[in-house]
Design an enzyme around this catalytic site. Structure first.
Site, mmCIF file in Angstrom:
data_model
loop_
_atom_site.group_PDB
_atom_site.id
_atom_site.type_symbol
_atom_site.label_atom_id
_atom_site.label_comp_id
_atom_site.label_asym_id
_atom_site.label_seq_id
_atom_site.Cartn_x
_atom_site.Cartn_y
_atom_site.Cartn_z
ATOM 1 N N CYS A 151 2.397 5.538 -1.059
ATOM 2 C CA CYS A 151 3.668 4.830 -1.221
ATOM 3 C C CYS A 151 3.713 3.813 -0.098
ATOM 4 O O CYS A 151 3.993 4.163 1.044
ATOM 5 C CB CYS A 151 4.855 5.794 -1.139
ATOM 6 N N SER A 167 7.736 6.710 1.379
ATOM 7 C CA SER A 167 7.037 7.991 1.466
ATOM 8 C C SER A 167 7.096 8.760 0.149
ATOM 9 O O SER A 167 7.039 9.982 0.150
ATOM 10 C CB SER A 167 7.659 8.834 2.577
#
Lengths: 223, 132
Positions: free
Chosen positions: A127, A131
């Site tokens: 990502c 996250s």
């Protein structure tokens, strides 16, 4: 840009390997350290939410229990089922959220996409913006998944990053990097190792590590 | 994206390309260092409060991310993950009107007056790290 401080400097925190957490990691010392401003904010926020009737102490405990109960063992069961059951594999590749629910896992409203490693293609997930991670099947992400080095580099020099994890890929293997969002997340289905024809699902699941479902490792070979 | 040859590791010539600080894909970074720690109880509580309050509709994941991104790169470099999260969840709850800044300030003063450690101030029954 400076490097991520967390990354380089938090390894000197001393810890004993006795008293591991349920997920097999050492606990961080927290309760006995002086209260920080941000910890104070957590306590205050939680107590206000309880006083206002938004939540209860029990609900907070229950939510943490649920988070703690999720681990890469869940994802490993899905992978092992896909290796053993071609019909399930087809359903998983078509709609990983629905196929995971079928096995009893709570996926929420998330769109989960399974990406499969083969002899020719290796998938890895990231990502880059924050996250996002397939928590519902893998539990909490490792710290490195959330930090600058991995997020910045894996989309540009994936082979070099994978090498740092000890994964050397042949030049003729195509690497695909999948960038997640909050609402759409990926899980890697690692290639089934050779020599596992006689293993059952439980034995196969034991070969499937967290890192293999992120795509920074292969599934382990049987002993 | 597909990668067949990534031998070069050239940083971008400029970072004034319109991207915001959190948009890190393709930028420079140091070596990957595997970390292996579980989270502290207070951090899991922050996560749980985010799940509970967003599930109940007080804010969305977009609201969570807006605050995290608006904190800027300094916060990313100097605060831990859940330190940033507690700020963002709190800000979203303030904006939703669940409680006011005045109430928060009074509660934080009350909490701080209880003792020196997280265990004392959270009034958890024991000094252990688990809730069961």
């Amino acid at each position: 840009m400076p490097h991520d401080h967390d990354h380089d400097h938090n390894h000197d925190v001393p810890h004993s390997h006795e008293g591991m957490s349920s997920s097999g990691h050492p606990y961080r010392a927290d309760q006995d350290q002086p209260l920080t401003y941000w910890q104070n904010m957590e306590i205050a926020m939680r107590e206000l939410l309880i006083e206002k009737g938004v939540t209860t102490e029990l609900e907070v405990m229950h939510t943490i229990d649920q988070m703690d109960s999720r681990s890469p063992a869940d994802g490993a069961k899905v992978v092992a089922r896909a290796w053993c059951d071609p019909d399930f594999r087809a359903r998983l590749m078509a709609d990983a959220s629905e196929a995971s629910r079928e096995m009893g896992f709570d996926i929420g409203a998330l769109k989960l996409i399974a990406v499969e490693n083969t002899a020719d293609i290796h998938n890895v997930i990231v990502c880059t913006l924050c996250s996002c991670y397939p928590r519902n099947l893998l539990g909490f992400p490792p710290d490195w998944y959330k930090q600058r080095a991995y997020r910045a580099r894996v989309v540009k020099t994936p082979r070099a990053v994978l090498r740092e994890f000890g994964l050397e890929l042949p030049d003729d293997v195509t690497v695909r990097v999948h960038d997640s969002t909050a609402d759409m997340r990926y899980i890697v289905i690692p290639a089934r190792p050779q020599g596992t024809e006689n293993l059952d699902e439980t034995a196969l699941a034991a070969l499937v590590s967290r890192d293999s479902m992120i795509g920074v490792a292969r599934a382990a070979s049987p002993e | 994206m597909t990668d067949t040859n990534d031998k070069t590791d050239t940083p971008p010539a400029t970072q004034t390309d319109g991207r915001r600080w959190h948009d890190m894909g393709g930028l420079e970074g140091g070596p990957i260092v595997a970390d292996d720690h579980d989270f502290a109880l207070w951090e899991k509580r922050v996560d749980a409060l985010q799940v509970i309050t967003s599930t109940k509709g007080y804010f969305t994941v977009d609201g969570l991310r807006r605050c995290l991104e608006d904190m800027g790169p300094e916060a990313f470099e100097t605060m831990s993950y859940y330190e940033r999260w507690v700020v963002s969840v709190n800000q979203n709850l303030l904006e939703s009107g669940v409680y006011s800044n005045t109430e928060l300030g009074a509660k934080m003063a009350e909490v701080a007056a209880r003792g020196l450690t997280y265990g004392d101030c959270a009034q958890d029954g024991d000094s252990g790290h688990d809730h069961d």
